[in-house]
Design an enzyme around this catalytic site. Structure first.
Site, PDB file in Angstrom:
ATOM      1  N   SER A  32       0.374  -1.311   0.279  1.00  0.00           N
ATOM      2  CA  SER A  32      -0.376  -0.115  -0.458  1.00  0.00           C
ATOM      3  C   SER A  32       0.983   1.034   0.186  1.00  0.00           C
ATOM      4  O   SER A  32       0.025   2.191  -0.395  1.00  0.00           O
ATOM      5  CB  SER A  32      -1.339  -0.101   1.089  1.00  0.00           C
ATOM      6  N   ASP A 329      -4.256   7.107   8.709  1.00  0.00           N
ATOM      7  CA  ASP A 329      -4.958   6.369   8.601  1.00  0.00           C
ATOM      8  C   ASP A 329      -3.937   5.600  10.454  1.00  0.00           C
ATOM      9  O   ASP A 329      -2.719   5.831  10.254  1.00  0.00           O
ATOM     10  CB  ASP A 329      -5.708   5.558   8.131  1.00  0.00           C
ATOM     11  N   HIS A 332      -1.525   3.554   7.659  1.00  0.00           N
ATOM     12  CA  HIS A 332      -0.166   3.950   6.746  1.00  0.00           C
ATOM     13  C   HIS A 332      -0.079   6.013   7.176  1.00  0.00           C
ATOM     14  O   HIS A 332      -0.909   6.452   7.128  1.00  0.00           O
ATOM     15  CB  HIS A 332      -1.432   4.347   5.902  1.00  0.00           C
TER      16      HIS A 332
END
Ligand SMILES: *[C@@H]1O[C@H](CO)[C@@H](O)[C@H](O)[C@H]1NC(C)=O
Ligand SMILES: *[C@@H]1O[C@H](CO)[C@@H](O)[C@H](O)[C@H]1NC(C)=O
Length: 354
Positions: A32, A329, A332
């Site tokens: 990610s 978040d 991340h």
């Protein structure tokens, strides 16, 4: 009182003088941290193509599937190199053959070097990411010919960023590999898979390969929160990084650097370089003001302790200004943190690619 220049200002000031002009493209493999939205086009719950993700990404009016409020490291890299403003996801159907010439991302949120990590979330494993790259080179060959295709690959910078999900989902939070491996043995297992990946890229003509180490995994908000529950020592304690997990990450990074040195020695026609993520992130945690951060312990989205993907959504209360947060978040980083990491890589790693 000391004055701190905003990171953005330093970034704009220095970058044009530090980067090479003969880089053709960026091709990204991993998780990610560099997935620009490939997961939007596969069947997985690990997606972020919904609000509030992407709320500060001014280039695109809708959430793209980037796991942040804005740009990722690879977006800052392609724009600093003058290639384009964002590094797109390979699976995006809007991507044209011409877009491939300056690079794409094959990365998939939730992916790792261990196929078991990707199976859990049904995301794109590394061997599939390499297959997509082969398909991509074939498309370039069809539009530009074999000679030009090999030039693009030779002059491209390859960015590999993965490993955190392997540690989180197979060792710490879901300890399925812990019964088979010691932490050091698991690191070796991951790094052996990394060697395969680097060799495949090399065989395809890749000659500039950059590999990110692990971040301070024990300082991710999710890990600090889980650590609080497990240790059950206090309730509203100020979150503390989990030292053991950070020590593991450091040990992995030392092994990775040793491996890179030996791979470099046996591939003298290439540049294979380590990208330090750990120390720049620790600097942000220890010197938040330098980066304009007010909070480095929780994400901007929701409570900031557990939310990510579907749990960070239109119902989540978010912080006013994500630039004041290290994390977007529970796992991340924000665009601001990614920008500082990209700047660090452009300053320390890219000059060595010459
Ligand atoms: C966990 O916290 C609860 C409530 O404060 C307490 O009753 C319990 O003894 C704690 N357990 C451990 C293992 O510390
Ligand atoms: C958000 O915070 C950054 C960094 O402190 C600051 O430069 C910027 O002006 C803030 N933006 C808004 C809209 O308040």
């Amino acid at each position: 009182m000391a004055m701190f220049l905003p990171a953005t200002f330093i970034f704009c000031l220095l970058i044009p003088f530090t980067v090479s002009q003969d880089i053709s493209a960026i091709f990204a493999f991993g998780d990610s941290t560099i997935d620009a939205g490939n997961n939007d086009y596969i069947t997985t719950w690990l997606r972020s193509n919904h609000v509030p993700y992407g709320r500060d990404l001014t280039e695109v009016p809708v959430p793209t599937g980037r796991f942040s409020n804005g740009k990722l490291i690879t977006d800052f890299l392609v724009s600093a190199l003058g290639l384009k403003s964002l590094l797109p996801a390979y699976l995006d159907p809007m991507i044209t053959d011409l877009d491939l010439l300056t690079g794409v991302s094959f990365a998939s949120a939730g992916s790792g070097f261990d196929d078991r990590t990707t199976t859990t979330d049904n995301v794109i494993k590394m061997s599939k990411q390499i297959q997509y790259f082969e398909e991509c080179v074939e498309r370039i060959r069809r539009v530009r010919g074999a000679v030009e295709a090999i030039r693009v690959v030779n002059d491209a910078v390859f960015v590999i960023s993965a490993g955190t999900n392997d540690m989180l989902w197979n060792f710490y939070d879901l300890p399925t590999r812990e019964v088979e491996f010691t932490v050091s043995g698991y690191h070796d297992f991951l790094l052996n898979n990394l060697i395969d990946l680097v060799q495949k890229i090399y065989k395809m003509g890749g000659r500039k390969i950059t590999i990110a180490g692990l971040p301070p995994v024990g300082c991710l908000p999710l890990q600090m929160f889980a650590g609080d529950i497990v240790s059950n020592t206090s309730k509203l304690r100020r979150p503390i990084c989990i030292n053991g997990q950070n020590e593991d990450a450091k040990a992995y990074n030392i092994k990775l650097q040793g491996l890179i040195t030996s791979m470099q020695a046996s591939h003298s026609d290439s540049k294979i370089l380590y990208v330090d993520i750990f120390n720049p992130l620790m600097d942000m945690i220890q010197n938040p003001k330098k980066y304009g951060f007010e909070d480095t312990t929780r994400g901007c989205c929701g409570t900031g302790l557990v939310e990510m993907a579907a749990m960070c959504n239109s119902l989540s209360v978010t912080c006013r200004n994500a630039s004041n947060f290290l994390f977007w978040d529970a796992i991340h980083p924000t665009q601001s943190a990614y920008q500082a990491l990209a700047f660090h890589a452009l300053e320390t790693v890219f000059p060595l690619l010459e």
